[in-house]
Design an enzyme around this catalytic site. Structure first.
Site, PDB file in Angstrom:
ATOM      1  N   ASN A 100       0.809  -1.227   0.000  1.00 38.45           N
ATOM      2  CA  ASN A 100       0.000   0.000   0.000  1.00 38.45           C
ATOM      3  C   ASN A 100       0.838   1.270   0.000  1.00 38.45           C
ATOM      4  O   ASN A 100       0.292   2.357  -0.204  1.00 38.45           O
ATOM      5  CB  ASN A 100      -0.964   0.007   1.189  1.00 38.45           C
ATOM      6  CG  ASN A 100      -2.282  -0.686   0.854  1.00 38.45           C
ATOM      7  OD1 ASN A 100      -2.466  -1.179  -0.251  1.00 38.45           O
ATOM      8  ND2 ASN A 100      -3.194  -0.722   1.811  1.00 38.45           N
ATOM      9  N   TYR A 101       2.147   1.147   0.253  1.00 36.60           N
ATOM     10  CA  TYR A 101       3.042   2.291   0.047  1.00 36.60           C
ATOM     11  C   TYR A 101       3.684   2.130  -1.328  1.00 36.60           C
ATOM     12  O   TYR A 101       4.891   1.987  -1.467  1.00 36.60           O
ATOM     13  CB  TYR A 101       4.125   2.351   1.134  1.00 36.60           C
ATOM     14  CG  TYR A 101       3.622   2.754   2.505  1.00 36.60           C
ATOM     15  CD1 TYR A 101       2.304   3.141   2.712  1.00 36.60           C
ATOM     16  CD2 TYR A 101       4.477   2.758   3.599  1.00 36.60           C
ATOM     17  CE1 TYR A 101       1.857   3.508   3.970  1.00 36.60           C
ATOM     18  CE2 TYR A 101       4.037   3.130   4.868  1.00 36.60           C
ATOM     19  CZ  TYR A 101       2.721   3.495   5.045  1.00 36.60           C
ATOM     20  OH  TYR A 101       2.289   3.863   6.297  1.00 36.60           O
ATOM     21  N   ARG A 102       2.834   2.134  -2.325  1.00 34.23           N
ATOM     22  CA  ARG A 102       3.235   1.843  -3.705  1.00 34.23           C
ATOM     23  C   ARG A 102       4.502   2.608  -4.082  1.00 34.23           C
ATOM     24  O   ARG A 102       4.585   3.816  -3.900  1.00 34.23           O
ATOM     25  CB  ARG A 102       2.112   2.250  -4.646  1.00 34.23           C
ATOM     26  CG  ARG A 102       2.411   2.032  -6.091  1.00 34.23           C
ATOM     27  CD  ARG A 102       2.239   0.602  -6.511  1.00 34.23           C
ATOM     28  NE  ARG A 102       0.827   0.249  -6.529  1.00 34.23           N
ATOM     29  CZ  ARG A 102       0.376  -0.982  -6.701  1.00 34.23           C
ATOM     30  NH1 ARG A 102       1.221  -1.981  -6.812  1.00 34.23           N
ATOM     31  NH2 ARG A 102      -0.919  -1.216  -6.717  1.00 34.23           N
TER      32      ARG A 102
END
Length: 531
Positions: free
Chosen positions: A473-475
């Site tokens: 989710n911390y692409r």
């Protein structure tokens, strides 16, 4: 001057080729729109959900859910169409028609993908926008909720709080984040040490596959249900809604924010924090935000400030006792603490005045900036002398910042294979690297991105290795890009192992089974096995 006929012929051929290409592209796009209309259900017409660059509202719709201004520049590639689905049949039509025309589809719920992969591509593409599908159906008898992918976290929290002061959900602290991407990537929040992640509390889902069929958990099967809880559902299909299990919260919780600089003994306090944060009671979460601020006393005029931000599922007296026993150097006192309700703790963590009306959580428009994010996992305490070196490097690389999120508790109890999210026992904390800026342009962006990369590089000796783990989710496109061609599997493995560790292979097997032609793809999607 003599005319170069070969050059003229070459130019004419180039212009003709470009015109033909544009014409072909236009015809493909027209055929796609016609296909959408042909597949529209009479009782749910699709025409009002279609926006093309010729539509008066196109720019507004596109920009409404761009959450990183880096991807709102004039040179940012734009979709040839946006479909703001109003009904599940619109999603089914989009899949059927895009598959027929071999057209790239991007799926956007809240637009918080840090590197813009939900609404930007380098090939012709359209966006399936989920923001209209935002219903939230709460059943307090079973303590479950069906929440559609287009809802935002703030809406979910607010609706829960309308019905109960003793229930919550362990998801993110940013209320404008969309449910769809956040849930499926293994979203976390400040109750993760007590209740785990979003994916640990999902019990069912409505999912639309590559053939446009709708499934629930039973009909999709346990493999696919496993994959969409942490593996990034956009690699497998479209999640219409999740069924989640609510968790219990006390009527009174306690929050605090205490700031210390290097002059206030911050290094010793951080050193103490790193040895105890993952061992504290599950009900207690203490995050560190580390940045550089001005100093009137230090040489060079800058110092490092560490903000200790906490949620405790209990009263302030108990919290102060726990903190003074485990982290005495912080010197926490009752006056630093605020007792409040769980829903108001959400306001506190979002830097909204804690006495604000809670319906502020229904606001879908956050303040925006240009930004870059990266991630790491820490498995061993960092030597104190090394911490001092990190502070010096941060002063050199300002305004790059770091956030330390403690693990342990419930996170260490859940098996690394229970969901695709593998970062469980053995992690002390996760690092988020961040830089925000407020000036456009590619040159400015490269400067700030460069600072973030340098800080990330400097931290190499202190973080996980083989692989250097990262949070989906911390692409972070720096980890690798998939061109989705013949080398797709090998390209996907580069970033896939970092995001999923040993779970990557199972994800690839499931992907190959449910989407063998790799229709659901993006620059960091799960690849299929090579043919």
């Amino acid at each position: 001057m003599a005319i170069s006929w070969p050059l003229v012929v070459s130019l004419l051929l180039s212009i003709s080729s470009l015109a033909t290409s544009a014409s072909n592209s236009d015809s493909v796009h027209e055929a796609f729109v016609q296909c959408l209309l042909d597949n529209s259900h009479p009782s749910h017409p699709i025409s009002e959900a279609i926006f093309t660059p010729q539509s008066p509202s196109y720019a507004t719709v596109l920009q409404s859910y761009i959450r990183n201004l880096r991807f709102n520049e004039t040179y940012t590639p734009k979709p040839f169409l946006i479909l703001t689905a109003l009904h599940q049949s619109h999603i089914q039509a989009a899949i059927i028609c895009a598959k027929k025309g071999n057209i790239q589809m991007k799926i956007r719920s809240g637009g918080h993908d840090y590197d813009g992969l939900s609404y930007v591509a380098t090939v012709p593409f359209f966006v399936l926008d989920m923001f209209n599908l935002r219903s939230i159906d709460i059943d307090m008898e079973t303590e479950t909720v069906w929440v559609q992918s287009g809802a935002i976290l703030g809406e979910l929290y607010y609706r829960i709080s309308e019905l109960s002061k003793r229930h919550g959900f362990p998801a993110g602290v940013c209320p404008t984040v969309g449910v769809g991407g956040h849930f499926t990537g293994g979203g976390y929040g400040n109750m993760m040490r007590k209740y785990g992640l979003t994916v640990d509390n999902i019990v069912d889902a409505y999912f639309i596959d590559v053939n446009g069929r709708i499934h629930d958990r039973k009909s999709m099967g346990e493999d696919l249900f496993w994959a969409i809880r942490g593996g990034g559902a956009a690699s497998f299909g479209v999640v219409l809604a999740y069924k989640i299990k609510l968790v219990h919260v006390p009527e009174i919780v306690t929050v605090f924010r205490v700031e210390k600089t290097l002059e206030d003994n911050a290094t010793d306090i951080v050193d103490q924090w790193q040895h105890v944060a993952s061992k504290l009671p599950k009900e207690l979460f203490v995050r560190l935000v580390i940045n550089v601020v001005n100093s009137s006393t230090r040489t060079g005029g800058s110092t490092v400030r560490v903000s200790f931000i906490s949620l405790f599922l209990g009263d302030s007296k108990t919290l102060v006792s726990i903190m003074n026993e485990n982290l005495p150097l912080l010197g926490l006192s009752q006056s630093d603490c605020t007792e409040t309700s769980w829903i108001r703790s959400v306001l506190f963590w979002t830097d909204i005045a804690i006495d604000s009306p809670t319906d502020v959580l229904l606001n879908r428009t956050p303040s925006l900036s240009y930004l870059k994010r990266k991630s790491d996992y820490v498995k061993q305490p960092i030597p104190k002398t090394a911490l001092e070196g990190i502070w010096e490097k941060m002063i050199e690389l300002q305004p790059a910042q770091m956030i330390f999120n403690p693990y342990g508790g419930r996170m260490a109890e859940i098996a690394s294979t229970a969901t695709p999210f593998p970062h469980r026992a053995g992690n002390l904390w996760k690092i988020q690297y961040l830089a925000n800026w407020n000036q456009g342009g590619a040159e400015t962006a490269q400067r700030y991105i460069g600072l973030t990369r340098k800080l990330h590089r400097y931290m190499t000796p202190f973080v996980s290795k083989n692989p250097r783990e990262a949070f989906l989710n911390y692409r972070d496109i720096d980890l690798g890009v998939n061109h989705n061609d013949r080398g797709s599997y090998l390209e996907g493995r580069v970033y896939g192992i970092k995001y999923f560790k040993g779970n990557f292979n199972r994800l690839v097997d499931i992907k190959t089974k449910v989407d063998p032609t790799n229709f659901f793809r993006n620059e960091q999607s799960i690849p299929t096995l090579p043919h």
